[in-house]
Design an enzyme around this catalytic site. Structure first.
Site, PDB file in Angstrom:
ATOM      1  CD  GLU A 281      -3.314  -0.042   2.084  1.00  0.00           C
ATOM      2  OE1 GLU A 281      -4.300  -0.767   1.960  1.00  0.00           O
ATOM      3  OE2 GLU A 281      -3.076   0.599   3.128  1.00  0.00           O
ATOM      4  CG  HIS A 302       8.126 -29.389   0.102  1.00  0.00           C
ATOM      5  ND1 HIS A 302       8.655 -30.638  -0.092  1.00  0.00           N
ATOM      6  CD2 HIS A 302       8.868 -28.824   1.097  1.00  0.00           C
ATOM      7  CE1 HIS A 302       9.661 -30.839   0.750  1.00  0.00           C
ATOM      8  NE2 HIS A 302       9.800 -29.746   1.482  1.00  0.00           N
ATOM      9  CE  LYS A 416     -12.588   0.906   0.971  1.00  0.00           C
ATOM     10  NZ  LYS A 416     -12.077   1.931   1.859  1.00  0.00           N
TER      11      LYS A 416
HETATM   12  O1  PA5 Z   1      -4.181   1.121   5.941  1.00  0.00           O
HETATM   13  C1  PA5 Z   1      -5.320   1.523   5.772  1.00  0.00           C
HETATM   14  O2  PA5 Z   1      -5.594   2.744   5.845  1.00  0.00           O
HETATM   15  C2  PA5 Z   1      -6.432   0.574   5.472  1.00  0.00           C
HETATM   16  O3  PA5 Z   1      -6.003  -0.731   5.452  1.00  0.00           O
HETATM   17  C3  PA5 Z   1      -7.526   0.715   6.539  1.00  0.00           C
HETATM   18  O4  PA5 Z   1      -6.977   0.426   7.793  1.00  0.00           O
HETATM   19  C4  PA5 Z   1      -8.682  -0.209   6.223  1.00  0.00           C
HETATM   20  O5  PA5 Z   1      -9.193   0.083   4.955  1.00  0.00           O
HETATM   21  C5  PA5 Z   1      -9.780  -0.064   7.248  1.00  0.00           C
HETATM   22  O6  PA5 Z   1     -10.263   1.246   7.307  1.00  0.00           O
HETATM   23  P1  PA5 Z   1     -11.071   1.728   8.566  1.00  0.00           P
HETATM   24  O7  PA5 Z   1     -10.166   1.643   9.736  1.00  0.00           O
HETATM   25  O8  PA5 Z   1     -11.491   3.131   8.265  1.00  0.00           O
HETATM   26  O9  PA5 Z   1     -12.253   0.799   8.711  1.00  0.00           O
END
Ligand code: PA5
Length: 444
Positions: A281, A302, A416
């Protein structure tokens, strides 16, 4: 302490020195701001600056949950669950959840809201039906679909079982805004904070990670001490964190676009999952970035071992090793010796594991897969804190060296939007019609 060795990576010290000024500039941006996304640098000084009053409340809440629950259900997705899961699985026994509560000394910890599987939810509801449980919902926004659905169903089960959710729901969310904070305040549920200046994937050492970790019986003071020691160590201009960031950028520039994080300890599996989110990310954007993959060895030798040895030569490997097992096991002699392994009698499993590691490292290097090695001392709370900080800081430095903003995740929105459109969420009607037209009759 994290030891870093790149002697089997084909990268030389002079190559590292050649990009040192770029990496040091990236480190300066991480420490002092001035780069893209610098409003999300709260994690840098967190091991020293964390909210001590909240830390006490976390321990108290953990004690209460331990006192009245057989199970804690942690509801969250992405950065809102991976860190806690990585810590709990690294530090506790592989069979932690399967032990009787008296032996475990604390509730088992299970996770929900990280998928939308009806099977998983049904199985979880069934599993919880005859158990006392509490719920820790973790969501910064409070509106993420997966955890929100899970919370609806699990809070309904709590209501059915106890007639109320009081005393069994703990909410970790924004300090003042968002749907979850509003709901918690209305209901009077205890809340813990996802700090504004810390993104989900950098949040394991905040309440996001600390509450579930503390419930699982882990010493969170030792964890913060490990992180604090790492923070001090990695503030120098020559250290393992800088070298790891430099070497992976050099390998990337030479065409190694995939990094595989390998371990030889099953308890490190979720470190790999957490690390994949952190690096994927942070770096995968603008058409750039190393693709982070993870394997568990010797298991995956394996399966994926074949590809790593002889497939496309686009990868390098970072092996995370542990110096000392919690406890070793000696291999016994066999009179029949049907497996022909009596040459190992009296040797320990850790010795064999270490030879598997060294043999694989040399084989993969011979197969043109450069190998980096990261070694931690033990799989305990202190070393988790240290390692988490090491990876977070190296990630920030590496991302800036690559030329991206390591603290945003704009690409996460695309799925989303489509999902909401296909679910006919109000406001998405036009987009939904266009997507259904694209799907025609095949996938509807
Ligand atoms: O790193 C991030 O920002 C994401 O992985 C969020 O933690 C994830 O999408 C969950 O979002 P939220 O905490 O608003 O539910």
């Amino acid at each position: 302490m994290v030891k870093f060795d790149y002697s089997e990576s084909t990268i030389t010290k002079s190559e590292v020195d050649a990009i040192r000024s770029q990496v040091l500039e990236a480190k300066r941006l991480v420490e002092n701001g001035g780069g893209a996304g610098d409003d999300f640098l709260g994690w840098v000084k967190l091991p020293e600056n964390y909210d001590k009053e909240e830390f006490v409340r976390i321990k108290e809440a953990a004690k209460n949950i331990q006192g009245n629950s057989d199970v804690l259900v942690v509801i969250g997705i992405g950065g809102s669950y991976l860190g806690a899961r990585a810590a709990i699985e690294m530090i506790n026994s592989s069979f932690f959840n399967a032990l009787p509560k008296e032996k475990r000394g604390c509730p088992s910890v299970v996770f929900a809201g990280n998928n939308i599987s009806a099977n998983y939810m049904n199985e979880l509801l069934e599993y919880l039906s005859d158990k006392d449980f509490s719920v820790n919902v973790i969501s910064k926004s409070g509106t993420t679909t997966e955890p929100a659905i899970a919370f609806r169903l699990l809070s309904a089960l709590l209501e059915k079982k106890y007639g109320t959710c009081d005393g069994r729901v703990f909410i970790t969310t924004d300090k003042s805004r968002g749907a979850m904070k509003k709901y918690a305040d209305e209901k009077g549920f205890p809340t813990f904070v996802v700090p504004d200046d810390i993104g989900g994937r950098y949040s394991v050492l905040t309440a996001v990670g600390l509450l579930p970790i503390a419930v699982a019986g882990i010493d969170i003071d030792a964890m913060m001490k490990g992180a604090c020691d790492a923070m001090k160590e990695y503030s120098s201009d020559e250290n393992a964190c800088i070298e790891y960031a430099a070497v992976r950028n050099i390998l990337y520039r030479k065409g190694k676009t995939v990094e595989i994080l390998a371990n030889y300890e099953p308890r490190l599996h979720y470190i790999g999952e957490w690390w994949k989110q952190l690096y994927g990310e942070s770096e995968g954007k603008n058409g750039m970035g190393i693709f982070p993959a993870a394997v568990d060895f010797s298991t995956d030798l394996h399966s994926l071992g074949q590809y790593i040895q002889q497939g496309r030569r686009v990868m390098f490997e970072t092996v995370l090793t542990v110096k000392e097992p919690d406890k070793d096991v000696t291999i016994i002699n066999s009179e029949e010796n049907t497996d022909g392994l009596n040459f190992l009698s009296g040797k320990t499993m850790n010795y064999v594991n270490s030879r598997a590691f060294l043999g694989t490292l040399l084989a993969h290097t011979d197969g043109q897969v450069p190998n980096l090695v990261l070694e931690i001392e033990k799989m305990d709370a202190y070393n988790f804190g240290f390692l988490a900080y090491f990876f977070e800081k190296a990630c920030g430095i590496s991302g800036y060296t690559l030329g991206v903003n390591p603290f945003d995740q704009p690409g996460v929105e695309a799925y989303k939007k489509n999902m909401f459109a296909l679910l006919n969420k109000p406001g998405y009607e036009e987009a939904g019609a266009a997507l259904y037209a694209r799907l025609k009759n095949n996938l509807k």
